[in-house]
Design a protein around this motif. Structure first.
Motif, PDB file in Angstrom:
ATOM      1  N   PHE A 198       6.328  16.866  -0.093  1.00  0.00           N
ATOM      2  CA  PHE A 198       6.577  16.442   1.287  1.00  0.00           C
ATOM      3  C   PHE A 198       6.008  15.043   1.557  1.00  0.00           C
ATOM      4  O   PHE A 198       6.621  14.260   2.284  1.00  0.00           O
ATOM      5  CB  PHE A 198       5.980  17.463   2.255  1.00  0.00           C
ATOM      6  N   LEU A 199       4.846  14.735   0.987  1.00  0.00           N
ATOM      7  CA  LEU A 199       4.254  13.414   1.199  1.00  0.00           C
ATOM      8  C   LEU A 199       5.079  12.316   0.544  1.00  0.00           C
ATOM      9  O   LEU A 199       5.176  11.209   1.077  1.00  0.00           O
ATOM     10  CB  LEU A 199       2.822  13.391   0.656  1.00  0.00           C
ATOM     11  N   THR A 200       5.679  12.620  -0.603  1.00  0.00           N
ATOM     12  CA  THR A 200       6.553  11.633  -1.251  1.00  0.00           C
ATOM     13  C   THR A 200       7.753  11.313  -0.363  1.00  0.00           C
ATOM     14  O   THR A 200       8.120  10.141  -0.180  1.00  0.00           O
ATOM     15  CB  THR A 200       7.030  12.154  -2.610  1.00  0.00           C
ATOM     16  N   LEU A 201       8.363  12.338   0.201  1.00  0.00           N
ATOM     17  CA  LEU A 201       9.519  12.127   1.081  1.00  0.00           C
ATOM     18  C   LEU A 201       9.118  11.370   2.349  1.00  0.00           C
ATOM     19  O   LEU A 201       9.823  10.430   2.773  1.00  0.00           O
ATOM     20  CB  LEU A 201      10.151  13.474   1.441  1.00  0.00           C
ATOM     21  N   GLN A 202       8.007  11.756   2.966  1.00  0.00           N
ATOM     22  CA  GLN A 202       7.580  11.102   4.206  1.00  0.00           C
ATOM     23  C   GLN A 202       7.152   9.652   3.957  1.00  0.00           C
ATOM     24  O   GLN A 202       7.436   8.767   4.770  1.00  0.00           O
ATOM     25  CB  GLN A 202       6.435  11.899   4.829  1.00  0.00           C
ATOM     26  N   ALA A 260       0.831  -1.209   0.000  1.00  0.00           N
ATOM     27  CA  ALA A 260       0.000   0.000   0.000  1.00  0.00           C
ATOM     28  C   ALA A 260       0.862   1.254   0.000  1.00  0.00           C
ATOM     29  O   ALA A 260       0.602   2.206  -0.754  1.00  0.00           O
ATOM     30  CB  ALA A 260      -0.931  -0.009   1.212  1.00  0.00           C
ATOM     31  N   TYR A 261       1.908   1.287   0.819  1.00  0.00           N
ATOM     32  CA  TYR A 261       2.744   2.482   0.888  1.00  0.00           C
ATOM     33  C   TYR A 261       3.617   2.629  -0.346  1.00  0.00           C
ATOM     34  O   TYR A 261       3.922   3.756  -0.771  1.00  0.00           O
ATOM     35  CB  TYR A 261       3.593   2.459   2.161  1.00  0.00           C
ATOM     36  N   VAL A 262       4.051   1.533  -0.938  1.00  0.00           N
ATOM     37  CA  VAL A 262       4.842   1.627  -2.169  1.00  0.00           C
ATOM     38  C   VAL A 262       4.010   2.240  -3.292  1.00  0.00           C
ATOM     39  O   VAL A 262       4.456   3.162  -3.999  1.00  0.00           O
ATOM     40  CB  VAL A 262       5.363   0.230  -2.567  1.00  0.00           C
ATOM     41  N   LEU A 263       2.778   1.766  -3.464  1.00  0.00           N
ATOM     42  CA  LEU A 263       1.919   2.286  -4.526  1.00  0.00           C
ATOM     43  C   LEU A 263       1.506   3.733  -4.255  1.00  0.00           C
ATOM     44  O   LEU A 263       1.439   4.558  -5.175  1.00  0.00           O
ATOM     45  CB  LEU A 263       0.677   1.404  -4.666  1.00  0.00           C
ATOM     46  N   GLU A 264       1.234   4.057  -2.993  1.00  0.00           N
ATOM     47  CA  GLU A 264       0.853   5.424  -2.654  1.00  0.00           C
ATOM     48  C   GLU A 264       1.994   6.391  -2.906  1.00  0.00           C
ATOM     49  O   GLU A 264       1.783   7.508  -3.409  1.00  0.00           O
ATOM     50  CB  GLU A 264       0.406   5.489  -1.198  1.00  0.00           C
ATOM     51  N   THR A 265       3.203   6.005  -2.572  1.00  0.00           N
ATOM     52  CA  THR A 265       4.373   6.852  -2.815  1.00  0.00           C
ATOM     53  C   THR A 265       4.568   7.093  -4.303  1.00  0.00           C
ATOM     54  O   THR A 265       4.863   8.218  -4.741  1.00  0.00           O
ATOM     55  CB  THR A 265       5.634   6.207  -2.220  1.00  0.00           C
ATOM     56  N   LEU A 266       4.385   6.039  -5.108  1.00  0.00           N
ATOM     57  CA  LEU A 266       4.514   6.190  -6.560  1.00  0.00           C
ATOM     58  C   LEU A 266       3.445   7.136  -7.107  1.00  0.00           C
ATOM     59  O   LEU A 266       3.720   7.960  -7.997  1.00  0.00           O
ATOM     60  CB  LEU A 266       4.412   4.819  -7.223  1.00  0.00           C
ATOM     61  N   SER A 267       2.236   7.053  -6.587  1.00  0.00           N
ATOM     62  CA  SER A 267       1.166   7.946  -7.033  1.00  0.00           C
ATOM     63  C   SER A 267       1.478   9.400  -6.695  1.00  0.00           C
ATOM     64  O   SER A 267       1.287  10.310  -7.534  1.00  0.00           O
ATOM     65  CB  SER A 267      -0.156   7.525  -6.376  1.00  0.00           C
ATOM     66  N   TYR A 268       1.976   9.658  -5.493  1.00  0.00           N
ATOM     67  CA  TYR A 268       2.362  11.022  -5.110  1.00  0.00           C
ATOM     68  C   TYR A 268       3.477  11.552  -6.019  1.00  0.00           C
ATOM     69  O   TYR A 268       3.458  12.718  -6.437  1.00  0.00           O
ATOM     70  CB  TYR A 268       2.832  11.059  -3.662  1.00  0.00           C
ATOM     71  N   ALA A 269       4.455  10.707  -6.319  1.00  0.00           N
ATOM     72  CA  ALA A 269       5.597  11.142  -7.128  1.00  0.00           C
ATOM     73  C   ALA A 269       5.158  11.477  -8.557  1.00  0.00           C
ATOM     74  O   ALA A 269       5.647  12.455  -9.154  1.00  0.00           O
ATOM     75  CB  ALA A 269       6.666  10.057  -7.134  1.00  0.00           C
TER      76      ALA A 269
END
Length: 341
Positions: free
Chosen positions: A110-114, A80-89
């Motif tokens: 900031f959300l991508t970094l966190q 879940a966090y891997v996919l969410e980070t990719l979406s933010y990026a």
């Protein structure tokens, strides 16, 4: 009143113009024309955007603190966090390339970094047995860090048409980034170390982003992504409320109606331990009798013998031979020995 607003210090005037523009600053601040609906909506959008960017810079900090203080990432889904980070990026790169106002997408930085930090913490605090045998925990952390840097570099160098196609993928990414977490919460009947503050902040942020995007950008792709994220975050918020009585991150008590299930890492760890215990028990039971100690083997053979020899050659069943008491005549150094026919 207008005499005061029209003679404000230059740094206040420049700041106001840089945020809402000269036209709206003149209408709303200098002339106090509060009936200008267009400028009111624009100014509200700018204010919300700045607030979201500031809030996004610390939105996931409570989640990070929960993981570090508990030294556990139980209840958090790594996919879940891997996919969410990719979406933010992707949204960050798309908005930057189209030169949208920073107030409309700045929180994605900031959300991508966190999220990247949270992903590394999930890997760091994962049980040792949950990691593949081919890679150790430091190797997995190094691989995840290199993959993150490679993905960011790729998004930065991609051409604009390709980024537009990738922005379309943020819709399914938003869906699949929340579904593993929603499913894990439902199976465990608990939200584990999931931060309620972060979930509520995401709901408020998505609501505000829908307004700012419609007011300042008008991009359908970006608006659809925020709308889907809002729905899924509301589902997570409902789960936080439903499982709050069972204790967030604690699980059910002795009388609990719900029994908390371990996450994917802990399930795999339990399976490995069960298989190891079963294999050890099977190997011990399969050992031949010769591996037992000599004293134990002698006792076992004498205690389980079914037939012993007697003076009249009559078989006696289920009797255990015992040595006769020693007499003074036998004290001369001659020891009793069992007669074997």
């Amino acid at each position: 009143m207008t005499a005061i607003t029209q003679n404000l210090p230059w740094f206040i005037k420049d700041l106001g113009i840089s945020i809402i523009g000269k036209e709206c600053y003149t209408s709303l601040v200098e002339n106090l024309h509060v009936g200008d609906v267009k400028c009111l909506k624009y100014s509200l959008s700018k204010g919300l955007g700045i607030g979201i960017v500031v809030g996004g810079s610390v939105m996931k900090v409570p989640q990070v603190l929960l993981i570090v203080n508990a030294r556990s990432a139980r209840g958090l889904s790594l996919p879940a966090y891997v996919l969410e980070t990719l979406s933010y990026a992707i949204t960050l790169a798309y908005s930057f390339r189209h030169q949208f106002p920073f107030s409309t997408y700045g929180e994605n930085l900031f959300l991508t970094l966190q999220n990247t930090l949270i992903t590394l913490l999930i890997i760091h605090y994962a049980p040792a047995r949950s990691l593949t045998r081919s890679r150790s925990k430091p190797q997995k952390l190094a691989f995840a860090s290199l993959a993150t840097l490679g993905a960011l570099l790729t998004l930065y160098t991609l051409p604009t048409p390709t980024l537009s196609l990738l922005q379309l993928t943020t819709l399914p990414l938003s869906l699949f980034s929340k579904l593993p977490q929603i499913r894990q919460n439902y199976r465990a009947q608990s939200t584990g170390q999931l931060s309620a503050v972060a979930v509520l902040a995401q709901i408020a942020g998505c609501l505000a982003r829908l307004f700012t995007t419609a007011t300042e950008v008008g991009d359908t792709l970006v608006s659809a992504g925020f709308a889907l994220a809002l729905v899924l975050n509301i589902v997570l918020g409902a789960q936080m409320w439903m499982y709050w009585s069972d204790g967030v991150g604690i699980g059910a008590d002795d009388k609990g109606k719900h029994r908390e299930l371990p996450d994917e890492f802990e399930l795999r760890d339990v399976k490995d331990k069960s298989y190891a215990a079963a294999a050890a028990a099977t190997s011990w039971d399969a050992q031949p009798q010769i591996h037992q100690p000599i004293a134990t083997r002698a006792f076992s053979s004498s205690a389980t013998s079914n037939i012993t020899s007697t003076s009249d050659n009559t078989p006696a069943t289920h009797r255990v031979s015992t040595p006769p008491p020693r007499t003074p005549s036998s004290a001369g150094g001659r020891k009793w020995a069992r007669k074997v026919d």
